[in-house]
Design an enzyme around this catalytic site. Structure first.
Site, short mmCIF file in Angstrom:
data_model
loop_
_atom_site.label_atom_id
_atom_site.label_comp_id
_atom_site.label_asym_id
_atom_site.label_seq_id
_atom_site.Cartn_x
_atom_site.Cartn_y
_atom_site.Cartn_z
N ARG A 55 0.82 -1.21 0.00
CA ARG A 55 0.00 0.00 0.00
C ARG A 55 0.86 1.27 0.00
O ARG A 55 0.40 2.34 -0.40
CB ARG A 55 -0.94 -0.03 1.21
CG ARG A 55 -1.97 1.03 1.18
CD ARG A 55 -3.28 0.72 1.96
NE ARG A 55 -3.24 -0.30 2.94
CZ ARG A 55 -3.26 -0.07 4.29
NH1 ARG A 55 -3.26 1.15 4.75
NH2 ARG A 55 -3.27 -1.09 5.11
N TYR A 108 -14.27 22.01 -10.28
CA TYR A 108 -14.72 20.75 -10.91
C TYR A 108 -15.94 20.23 -10.13
O TYR A 108 -15.90 20.11 -8.91
CB TYR A 108 -13.54 19.78 -10.81
CG TYR A 108 -13.73 18.39 -11.33
CD1 TYR A 108 -13.98 18.16 -12.69
CD2 TYR A 108 -13.61 17.29 -10.49
CE1 TYR A 108 -14.11 16.87 -13.16
CE2 TYR A 108 -13.74 15.99 -10.96
CZ TYR A 108 -13.99 15.79 -12.30
OH TYR A 108 -14.12 14.51 -12.76
N ASP A 180 -6.01 22.46 -7.44
CA ASP A 180 -6.21 21.43 -8.46
C ASP A 180 -5.51 21.94 -9.71
O ASP A 180 -5.99 22.85 -10.38
CB ASP A 180 -7.70 21.19 -8.69
CG ASP A 180 -7.96 20.03 -9.66
OD1 ASP A 180 -7.11 19.79 -10.53
OD2 ASP A 180 -9.01 19.38 -9.53
N LYS A 205 -5.65 12.61 -16.90
CA LYS A 205 -5.75 13.51 -18.04
C LYS A 205 -4.44 13.49 -18.85
O LYS A 205 -4.15 12.51 -19.49
CB LYS A 205 -6.12 14.91 -17.56
CG LYS A 205 -7.37 14.93 -16.65
CD LYS A 205 -8.67 14.70 -17.40
CE LYS A 205 -9.86 14.38 -16.53
NZ LYS A 205 -10.21 15.36 -15.52
#
Ligand SMILES: *Cc1c(COP(=O)(O)O)cnc(C)c1O
Length: 392
Positions: A55, A108, A180, A205
């Site tokens: 993890r 967003y 962001d 993206k």
């Protein structure tokens, strides 16, 4: 080292790659140790790119995290299964019951949903602010303001924020700033030099760049990295080695892809601006775009994503525009090599603290790597269908 060279070098030290060109895909949950001493060493250094437990990542993750830090300028980078998880992970790593969060009004949409549906019931109050507020943010600060969340340019409508003005005020008051930074990717702006504490990327993206992997990153400066790392780990955020490998690969061509996206998009946006049906183009590199002066100051270039507003038209005319495209596909996300189109009929409905100045529908385009002449021909037909539908 120039940026294009950095994109090729970053995260490719021999320590990660061995004799290969790329870091390998190392899949692991359990990491095994030969001695108590080794285990103790790993335990002490588990946040420092030393294998400890799956993890916390493997060499595949460490190489990519190092690359993002070199490119964006953070002290450390946490990985998440998608961009939305990076947003929630970064916010949940710092916010507590009773805190006040300032959130840009043009954020967003799923980030706004997080604030309303998850954070508010937990006792975190979100207050939205006008993207053009700049140093005026000071008036909104309260004794319990914990964080300011920025997104620049704004989703859909592309307002460019005065990031340094907001960060200066926040830092003086001990308020955390999160940005962001997805539109800029890790290379079109340097968030930590602008004063941001935490920079978030939907790597889905442009970093991945091929519309086939979901991944998020959140990078922090020295001050906030230990808490971001530990709290995101406790929350259980991690990403698969296969996906991270694809993102690492995407970085190598990010510079050339973005340059071409930029060139194609500028050409097409200029063509669209001349159309009589168009009220306004929202592209940060256009002088008419709100905050263009901050774009010129803080960014080194633009990409393939921009929007435009039609003078008139309801659902039917907009459907005629976006349906029947040859190259532009309708769908969410952006940043892949292909062109996309996405309509929004009511922009004002998405904001509460600022006025959207237009009444016509908005169309967002992601300009891909096709030949722009073909894309213009596709759009020309869309405008014809649109005009016919208006008259029908
Ligand atoms: C796409 C996007 C996200 C979310 O990323 P996912 O990987 O789709 O979860 C967050 N912020 C911005 C600005 C985005 O464009």
């Amino acid at each position: 080292m120039k940026q294009q060279t950095k994109l090729i070098q970053a995260g490719r030290g021999k320590k990660w790659t061995g004799q290969a060109v790329n870091p390998p895909v190392v899949r692991a949950s359990t990491i095994t140790f030969d001695s108590m001493a080794e285990l103790a060493h790993a335990s002490q250094h588990k946040g420092d790119r030393v294998p400890y437990y799956g993890r916390r990542g493997t060499a595949t993750h460490f190489a990519f995290q190092e690359a993002i830090c070199e490119l964006e300028g953070g002290a450390g980078c946490a990985l998440y299964p998608c961009g939305a998880a990076a947003v929630s992970g970064a916010l949940l790593s710092f916010l507590q019951h009773g805190d006040h969060l300032l959130m840009v009004d043009t954020v967003y949409e799923p980030t706004r949903a997080l604030c309303e549906k998850i954070l508010r019931p937990m006792g975190v109050e979100t207050e939205y602010y006008d993207p053009m507020i700049g140093a005026g943010i000071e008036r909104l600060l309260r004794p319990n303001t914990k964080a300011i969340f920025l997104e620049s340019p704004g989703s859909l409508t592309m307002e460019v924020q005065d990031v340094p003005a907001i960060c200066n005020i926040a830092r003086a008051k001990g308020v955390i700033t999160l940005l962001d930074n997805t539109w800029a990717s890790p290379i079109l702006c340097r968030p930590f030099e602008l004063g941001v504490d935490i920079s978030i990327q939907a790597a889905t993206k442009y970093i991945v760049g091929h519309s086939d992997v979901m991944l998020g990153t959140a990078s922090a400066n020295e001050q906030y990295w230990p808490q971001l790392r530990e709290h995101s780990y406790i929350l259980g955020y991690c990403a698969s080695a296969d996906d991270v490998y694809q993102a690492s690969r995407g970085l190598r061509t990010l510079g050339v892809r973005l340059a071409q996206h930029q060139q194609n998009a500028l050409k097409i946006a200029s063509w669209i601006e001349q159309r009589p049906e168009v009220e306004a183009v929202r592209h940060p590199a256009f002088a008419s775009n709100p905050g263009h002066e901050f774009f010129v100051r803080d960014f080194s270039g633009s990409n393939g994503l921009f929007s435009f507003v039609l003078r008139q038209g309801g659902a039917k005319a907009v459907a005629a525009f976006v349906e029947g495209m040859q190259y532009f596909k309708m769908g969410f996300s952006w940043g892949g090599y292909e062109s996309l189109i996405s309509p929004t009929l009511n922009v004002q409905k998405l904001r509460t603290a600022s006025q959207w100045p237009y009444s016509g529908p908005l169309i967002r385009l992601h300009i891909g790597l096709e030949d722009p002449e073909d894309l213009i021909a596709d759009l020309e037909q869309a405008f014809s269908r649109f005009k016919a539908a208006l008259l029908a």
